[in-house]
Enzyme design. Structure first.
Site, PDB file in Angstrom:
ATOM      1  N   LYS A 105     -18.583  55.391  15.635  1.00  0.00           N
ATOM      2  CA  LYS A 105     -17.624  54.295  15.382  1.00  0.00           C
ATOM      3  C   LYS A 105     -18.366  52.986  15.607  1.00  0.00           C
ATOM      4  CE  LYS A 105     -13.069  54.252  14.968  1.00  0.00           C
ATOM      5  NZ  LYS A 105     -12.452  55.285  14.165  1.00  0.00           N
TER       6      LYS A 105
HETATM    7  N1  GLU Z   1     -11.530  55.364  10.601  1.00  0.00           N
HETATM    8  C1  GLU Z   1     -10.950  56.610  10.263  1.00  0.00           C
HETATM    9  C2  GLU Z   1     -10.717  57.454  11.502  1.00  0.00           C
HETATM   10  O1  GLU Z   1     -10.614  56.940  12.593  1.00  0.00           O
HETATM   11  C3  GLU Z   1     -11.718  57.342   9.181  1.00  0.00           C
HETATM   12  C4  GLU Z   1     -13.082  57.781   9.497  1.00  0.00           C
HETATM   13  C5  GLU Z   1     -13.865  58.337   8.300  1.00  0.00           C
HETATM   14  O2  GLU Z   1     -13.306  58.551   7.238  1.00  0.00           O
HETATM   15  O3  GLU Z   1     -15.065  58.534   8.494  1.00  0.00           O
HETATM   16  O4  GLU Z   1     -10.525  58.641  11.417  1.00  0.00           O
END
Ligand code: GLU
Length: 416
Positions: A105
């Site tokens: 993240k």
């Molecule tokens: N930001 C989204 C999550 O927290 C999607 C992550 C992604 O598709 O890699 O799951």
């Protein structure tokens, strides 16, 4: 933020699974610790000629089961501590769904209200210019999160291409025209709706009499509301940063959805649909069957959890319930459908986008939605089996399944 400490939440969520799996303490440390943490300075010249510096982050938590995967958040709360907690969650989310990914993240600490499109593009591209050697289609694949969407992903794709050539699978959540997958925007909300239907059925609720409140009416909350409304549920209240709107007969969700779509800054209370305005406090005190927190972390904490009047919580946001609040809900036997299950629709669609990009193929929307539905059904079956067999909460069962998979991959790959 009340009793919310991201690292404490992580540790607490892992504890029951670590105990059951009887993992070596060093292995526990390995699973808890990010493999790499990146922080970069991003100075840019604003439209008015002034120079401003921003901080960008990327935490690569774990890649034992596949390349790091996770969103990029643009929000004033973005820092290493929060990215660490959210990256950690991605590892367990992808492992729980058996996707060939790890967890990451990142994002930029910024207030989007003070940036225009030109500045956002420079900021996004400069961010990628700083981190491009550490991301890649088989290394780390960013995606949208709070404050980002297909526009930012298109800029990431372009910035990366300047260094490495055409490589659409370096990022997911792209516009369709650039190799995105149809349904990615709706996917997280679609998944939240499947999670809610599965959990409601398991607990004997009739969908046509189900009353739901949704905190947050952004991309995830609004799509979840729309799909749940279409499935027959009554969405009696929704909220945004300014407060909530309430109608005990059920809000006119399709009209609200259409009113809000063109303008990301629109307020739910400005809607023309029949409603009564309520404060945030009143929103959380409403009597409802299912509460869906679909905004930021720690919405439900030790100071408001006792005032809730709900039969079930479905976590559409990441870490919307603090571990103290979670313990309280456990004691009261109020089921919490955990984030790593409920909000995984987005990363499921990301998987189809990424694998399709590798094959130069684009999945049609109905196939994307079918894939998400099947993934939710299979994963829910697994969670409920483990939860019943071990007599543990859905969250503890989900962590048990996910951690077992990642720990197994660690041992299989070895330590040399
Ligand atoms: N930001 C989204 C999550 O927290 C999607 C992550 C992604 O598709 O890699 O799951």
């Amino acid at each position: 933020m009340f009793d919310y400490d991201p690292s404490k939440c992580q540790d607490e969520f892992l504890k029951p699974a670590f105990k059951k799996l009887n993992l070596d303490s060093e292995v526990q440390e390995i699973l808890q610790t990010p493999q790499r943490e990146i922080k970069v300075e991003i100075p840019i010249r604003l439209h008015n000629g002034k120079i401003r510096r921003f901080e960008g982050f990327r935490v690569q938590h774990n890649d034992f089961c596949g390349p790091f995967k996770g969103g990029m958040r643009y929000h004033p709360s973005v820092d290493m501590k929060h990215c660490r907690a959210l990256a950690f969650l991605m590892t367990w989310k992808t492992a729980l769904f058996h996707l060939p990914f790890g967890g990451a993240k990142g994002g930029i600490c910024c207030d989007l209200k003070h940036l225009n499109t030109y500045e956002k593009e420079i900021l996004s591209k400069n961010f990628i210019n700083k981190i491009f050697p550490l991301i890649g289609p088989d290394i780390d694949i960013p995606a949208p999160d709070v404050g980002t969407g297909e526009t930012e992903m298109a800029w990431y794709f372009d910035a990366y291409a300047k260094h490495n050539g055409y490589m659409p699978s370096v990022v997911t959540g792209k516009p369709l025209n650039l190799g995105g997958v149809d349904g990615r925007t709706e996917a997280t909300g679609r998944g939240v709706h499947f999670a809610t239907l599965l959990a409601a059925k398991a607990h004997g609720f009739d969908i046509n009499n189900l009353k739901i409140t949704i905190q947050g009416f952004g991309n995830v909350g609004s799509h979840a509301a729309l799909y749940l409304h279409q499935a027959g549920a009554q969405i009696i209240a929704v909220s945004d940063a300014d407060g909530g709107i309430y109608n005990p007969e059920g809000l006119d969700i399709p009209t609200l959805f259409n009113e809000m779509q063109p303008n990301k800054d629109a307020k739910v209370n400005d809607s023309n649909i029949k409603h009564e305005y309520i404060s945030h406090e009143e929103f959380f005190e409403l009597k409802t069957d299912v509460l869906i927190p679909a905004a930021l972390e720690a919405a439900i904490h030790s100071e408001n959890v006792e005032r809730l009047n709900v039969k079930m919580i479905v976590e559409a946001a990441n870490i919307p319930v603090t571990n103290n609040a979670d313990n309280y809900l456990k004691d009261k036997n109020i089921p919490v459908i955990p984030d790593i299950f409920a909000n995984a629709g987005g990363v499921c669609a990301s998987y189809l986008e990424w694998s399709g990009n590798h094959q130069r193929y684009s999945w049609p929307k109905d196939k994307v939605f079918n894939f998400i539905e099947d993934a939710f059904k299979d994963t829910w079956r697994k969670i409920t089996e483990v939860s019943e067999a071990e007599q543990i909460s859905y969250r503890d069962a989900s962590y048990l399944v996910a951690i077992e998979r990642v720990a197994k991959a660690l041992y299989q790959r070895g330590f040399y």
